[in-house]
Design a protein around this motif. Structure first.
Motif, PDB file in Angstrom:
ATOM      1  N   UNK A  19       1.057  -1.061  -0.262  1.00 58.98           N
ATOM      2  CA  UNK A  19      -0.049  -0.108  -0.116  1.00 58.98           C
ATOM      3  C   UNK A  19       0.682   1.222   0.078  1.00 58.98           C
ATOM      4  N   UNK A  20       1.544   0.973   0.619  1.00 56.05           N
ATOM      5  CA  UNK A  20       2.651   2.046   1.124  1.00 56.05           C
ATOM      6  C   UNK A  20       3.340   2.427  -0.494  1.00 56.05           C
ATOM      7  N   UNK A  21       3.938   0.850  -1.471  1.00 57.44           N
ATOM      8  CA  UNK A  21       4.340   1.740  -2.667  1.00 57.44           C
ATOM      9  C   UNK A  21       3.240   2.146  -3.899  1.00 57.44           C
ATOM     10  N   UNK A  22       2.396   1.587  -3.994  1.00 59.73           N
ATOM     11  CA  UNK A  22       1.439   1.993  -4.601  1.00 59.73           C
ATOM     12  C   UNK A  22       0.996   3.151  -3.792  1.00 59.73           C
ATOM     13  N   UNK A  23       1.010   4.238  -3.323  1.00 65.02           N
ATOM     14  CA  UNK A  23       0.640   5.581  -2.751  1.00 65.02           C
ATOM     15  C   UNK A  23       2.128   6.346  -3.445  1.00 65.02           C
ATOM     16  N   UNK A  24       3.158   6.217  -3.454  1.00 64.45           N
ATOM     17  CA  UNK A  24       4.377   6.558  -3.414  1.00 64.45           C
ATOM     18  C   UNK A  24       4.195   6.588  -5.139  1.00 64.45           C
ATOM     19  N   UNK A  25       3.861   5.672  -5.491  1.00 68.13           N
ATOM     20  CA  UNK A  25       3.954   5.463  -6.851  1.00 68.13           C
ATOM     21  C   UNK A  25       3.534   6.451  -7.618  1.00 68.13           C
ATOM     22  N   UNK A  26       3.112   7.553  -7.486  1.00 66.15           N
ATOM     23  CA  UNK A  26       2.736   8.571  -8.280  1.00 66.15           C
ATOM     24  C   UNK A  26       3.275   9.842  -8.053  1.00 66.15           C
ATOM     25  N   UNK A  27       4.101   9.912  -6.793  1.00 63.86           N
ATOM     26  CA  UNK A  27       4.881  11.367  -7.437  1.00 63.86           C
ATOM     27  C   UNK A  27       5.783  11.602  -8.480  1.00 63.86           C
ATOM     28  N   UNK A  59     -14.588   4.515 -34.785  1.00 62.73           N
ATOM     29  CA  UNK A  59     -14.350   5.436 -33.263  1.00 62.73           C
ATOM     30  C   UNK A  59     -13.613   4.177 -32.550  1.00 62.73           C
ATOM     31  N   UNK A  60     -12.628   3.952 -32.260  1.00 62.12           N
ATOM     32  CA  UNK A  60     -12.510   3.090 -30.687  1.00 62.12           C
ATOM     33  C   UNK A  60     -11.874   3.803 -29.653  1.00 62.12           C
ATOM     34  N   UNK A  61     -12.390   3.158 -28.356  1.00 64.24           N
ATOM     35  CA  UNK A  61     -11.803   3.648 -27.419  1.00 64.24           C
ATOM     36  C   UNK A  61     -11.150   3.216 -25.942  1.00 64.24           C
ATOM     37  N   UNK A  62     -11.456   3.748 -25.031  1.00 67.97           N
ATOM     38  CA  UNK A  62     -10.581   2.327 -23.541  1.00 67.97           C
ATOM     39  C   UNK A  62     -10.640   3.034 -22.003  1.00 67.97           C
ATOM     40  N   UNK A  63     -11.079   2.858 -21.337  1.00 67.58           N
ATOM     41  CA  UNK A  63     -11.308   3.509 -20.204  1.00 67.58           C
ATOM     42  C   UNK A  63      -9.389   3.351 -20.131  1.00 67.58           C
ATOM     43  N   UNK A  64      -9.054   3.953 -18.674  1.00 69.18           N
ATOM     44  CA  UNK A  64      -8.197   4.120 -18.244  1.00 69.18           C
ATOM     45  C   UNK A  64      -7.728   4.550 -16.476  1.00 69.18           C
ATOM     46  N   UNK A  65      -8.060   3.585 -16.117  1.00 72.69           N
ATOM     47  CA  UNK A  65      -8.605   3.737 -14.332  1.00 72.69           C
ATOM     48  C   UNK A  65      -7.263   3.187 -13.779  1.00 72.69           C
ATOM     49  N   UNK A  66      -6.461   3.387 -12.588  1.00 74.18           N
ATOM     50  CA  UNK A  66      -5.295   2.557 -11.514  1.00 74.18           C
ATOM     51  C   UNK A  66      -5.935   1.186 -11.343  1.00 74.18           C
ATOM     52  N   UNK A  67      -4.451   0.798 -10.120  1.00 71.71           N
ATOM     53  CA  UNK A  67      -5.311  -0.901 -10.059  1.00 71.71           C
ATOM     54  C   UNK A  67      -4.564  -0.941  -8.432  1.00 71.71           C
ATOM     55  N   UNK A  68      -4.897  -1.796  -8.040  1.00 74.08           N
ATOM     56  CA  UNK A  68      -4.489  -2.061  -6.790  1.00 74.08           C
ATOM     57  C   UNK A  68      -2.715  -1.422  -6.268  1.00 74.08           C
ATOM     58  N   UNK A  69      -1.892  -1.740  -7.301  1.00 68.08           N
ATOM     59  CA  UNK A  69      -0.566  -1.113  -7.529  1.00 68.08           C
ATOM     60  C   UNK A  69      -0.383   0.128  -7.397  1.00 68.08           C
ATOM     61  N   UNK A  70      -1.503   0.718  -8.146  1.00 66.02           N
ATOM     62  CA  UNK A  70      -1.329   2.297  -8.625  1.00 66.02           C
ATOM     63  C   UNK A  70      -1.053   3.454  -9.901  1.00 66.02           C
ATOM     64  N   UNK A  71      -0.184   4.165 -10.023  1.00 64.57           N
ATOM     65  CA  UNK A  71       0.155   4.515 -11.387  1.00 64.57           C
ATOM     66  C   UNK A  71       1.025   3.383 -11.759  1.00 64.57           C
TER      67      UNK A  71
END
Length: 514
Positions: free
Chosen positions: A205-213, A396-408
């Motif tokens: 969890x710490x690594x996931x939160x820090x990954x966005x920096x 037209x082709x698209x995609x949804x982009x969201x994070x997951x458990x690992x973060x960025x």
């Protein structure tokens, strides 16, 4: 809807098992609190504390679940403090029982450690809801909680309030029956297992939160030609006319982003004639301002043949009444929901897109037919390969982009997958269709408001560097259906609105500079 929910729940029963276990622990707490508070030989302070816990644990859980969505949070946002207060009361009850030697150390210590972790989780949930961020250690505990629950329900744990863990009371006094002794043993084992898993997952969890920096201030690349535009999703998935409250609140997003595209999702009931006429009137000022209108029909789980026929009929009504510039005949949620685990098959996607293309050609040929990948898994890869062929009906082709458990890193992985798919399509002589990022967002509750901003920045920066990406639509607009929105359930506007809105204005200035 209920029939579909039950059908998918039977296909994947694990979410029901998780809810069932939580309900069993809750029932145990209430029954145990009633029994202990009635014992005359127990210390008065202890019985009052047990009664307090038993009385308020159910209301606290109801508040926690209801306050996670905008509809539920309207009337109870001011009493969300009850959740950490009850968690602290449970920890005090177990501590009292241990100090007064009312419970065995072998039983009390595991339950106390578990309840103390739940105090940290409740405090973190409260701080994130009120301020948008918790201290890193607490934010990491929330992330660890989501990972642990996600072991059974998958990525749905990242956005659903059903991830709530139920605290446990210490069963003071010896067990009177073998069954109650067995139940106590199971509770101790469950508390030990959950505590161990939460501690093991905390570093992750710490690594996931820090990954966005690394992406907090990542800029978009200006494209003066104007071939890359930003859009925004508006309103909840509509099952009727647009709610006046949502129209007013989401109007702030239109002002902040000044979007070139707006994207709306419709439920089945939202495609009725009266609802569509109301929606068309609401969208008229945007249409008059040359904003492109994109409409998607929501799909949950794996529809049956009868659903397909109704969907095609709904498409005709949408085309006639709303006259969208872009139509997505079926859109899966960016993150799966608890009881809709089974996604549509590749064959279903090909069939519904082909039938929808015929309907678009018959009713309103100028509308562009689109398809968007939600999971970016093997099924989406197969559909993408088919949709990007030159003879495909998809325009037209698209995609949804969201994070997951690992973060960025999960965002980067999805972007690399989309880039690889496009490169392979070009090598096969396809991939000429315009590409949009149909839903771009972050996980403001699991990883914090700053993480949501960073995830959106990373995705927009990547998209602005890809000449084959024409638009990126930022969503979800609010916590209408879980912890994903640009506006929190309590009405607080999250930091991404001002940060990304400023970046959008700078991009427009570059396009308009001669």
């Amino acid at each position: 809807m209920l029939e579909l929910l039950l059908r998918n729940a039977l296909r994947d029963p694990l979410p029901l098992v998780v809810v069932g276990i939580a309900a069993a622990v809750l029932a145990w707490d209430v029954a145990l609190a009633g029994w202990m508070s009635a014992r005359r030989e127990a210390p008065r302070a202890f019985t009052q504390l047990a009664a307090f816990c038993g009385l308020l644990v159910v209301p606290a859980l109801v508040v926690g679940i209801a306050s996670a969505t905008e509809a539920g949070s309207r009337t109870i946002a001011g009493i969300t403090w009850i959740i950490p207060a009850v968690a602290v009361a449970f920890a005090l009850q177990v501590s009292y029982a241990l100090v007064a030697r009312l419970v065995s150390v072998l039983v009390g210590i595991p339950i106390l450690l578990y309840d103390l972790l739940l105090v940290a989780i409740a405090a973190g949930d409260y701080l994130v809801a009120q301020r948008g961020q918790a201290p890193e250690a607490l934010q990491a505990v929330l992330s660890a909680r989501d990972v642990v629950v996600g072991m059974t329900v998958g990525r749905a744990a990242l956005v659903s309030p059903l991830t709530a863990l139920v605290p446990m009371l210490a069963p003071a006094y010896p067990a009177r029956w073998r069954l109650s002794g067995a139940v106590r043993a199971l509770l101790v084992l469950a508390a030990t297992a959950l505590t161990t898993l939460l501690v093991i997952e905390w570093p992750r969890g710490v690594a996931a939160v820090r990954s966005y920096r690394v992406a907090y201030a990542e800029p978009m690349q200006a494209r003066p030609s104007g071939d890359f535009v930003l859009g925004v999703r508006l309103y909840p998935a509509l099952d009727g006319a647009p709610p006046a409250r949502a129209v007013r609140a989401d109007g702030a997003l239109v002002e902040a982003f000044a979007p070139n595209v707006v994207f709306l999702l419709l439920e089945n009931d939202g495609t009725r004639t009266a609802a569509l006429d109301s929606l068309s009137r609401v969208l008229e000022p945007l249409r008059a301002d040359s904003v492109r209108i994109a409409i998607g029909l929501r799909v949950d789980g794996r529809p049956g043949p009868a659903d397909d026929a109704e969907r095609v009929a709904s498409i005709a009504r949408v085309l006639q009444r709303v006259r969208p510039d872009v139509l997505f005949p079926a859109v899966a949620p960016p993150l799966p929901r608890w009881f809709f685990a089974a996604p549509p098959s590749a064959a279903w996607w090909r069939d519904i897109l082909t039938r929808s293309a015929r309907e678009v050609e018959r009713v309103r040929p100028r509308t562009v037919l689109g398809w968007s990948a939600a999971r970016l898994d093997a099924t989406d890869s197969a559909v993408y390969r088919w949709a990007t062929q030159p003879q495909s009906p998809v325009e037209l082709v698209g995609a949804s982009i969201y994070p997951s458990f690992s973060g960025l890193p999960a965002v980067d992985g999805r972007l690399r997958a989309l880039e690889r798919w496009h490169a392979q399509a070009v090598q096969r002589g396809g991939g000429a269709q315009p590409h949009w990022l149909v839903n771009v967002g972050g996980l403001p509750h699991a990883h914090g408001d700053a993480a949501q901003t960073a995830a959106i920045r990373r995705t927009l920066a990547w998209a602005s560097r890809q000449p084959w990406i024409g638009a990126a639509i930022i969503g979800e607009p609010a916590d209408y259906d879980g912890w994903l929105g640009l506006r929190a359930a309590n009405g607080r506007q999250r930091a991404a609105v001002s940060a990304i809105g400023l970046a959008a204005r700078r991009m427009r200035e570059v396009r308009t500079t001669p």
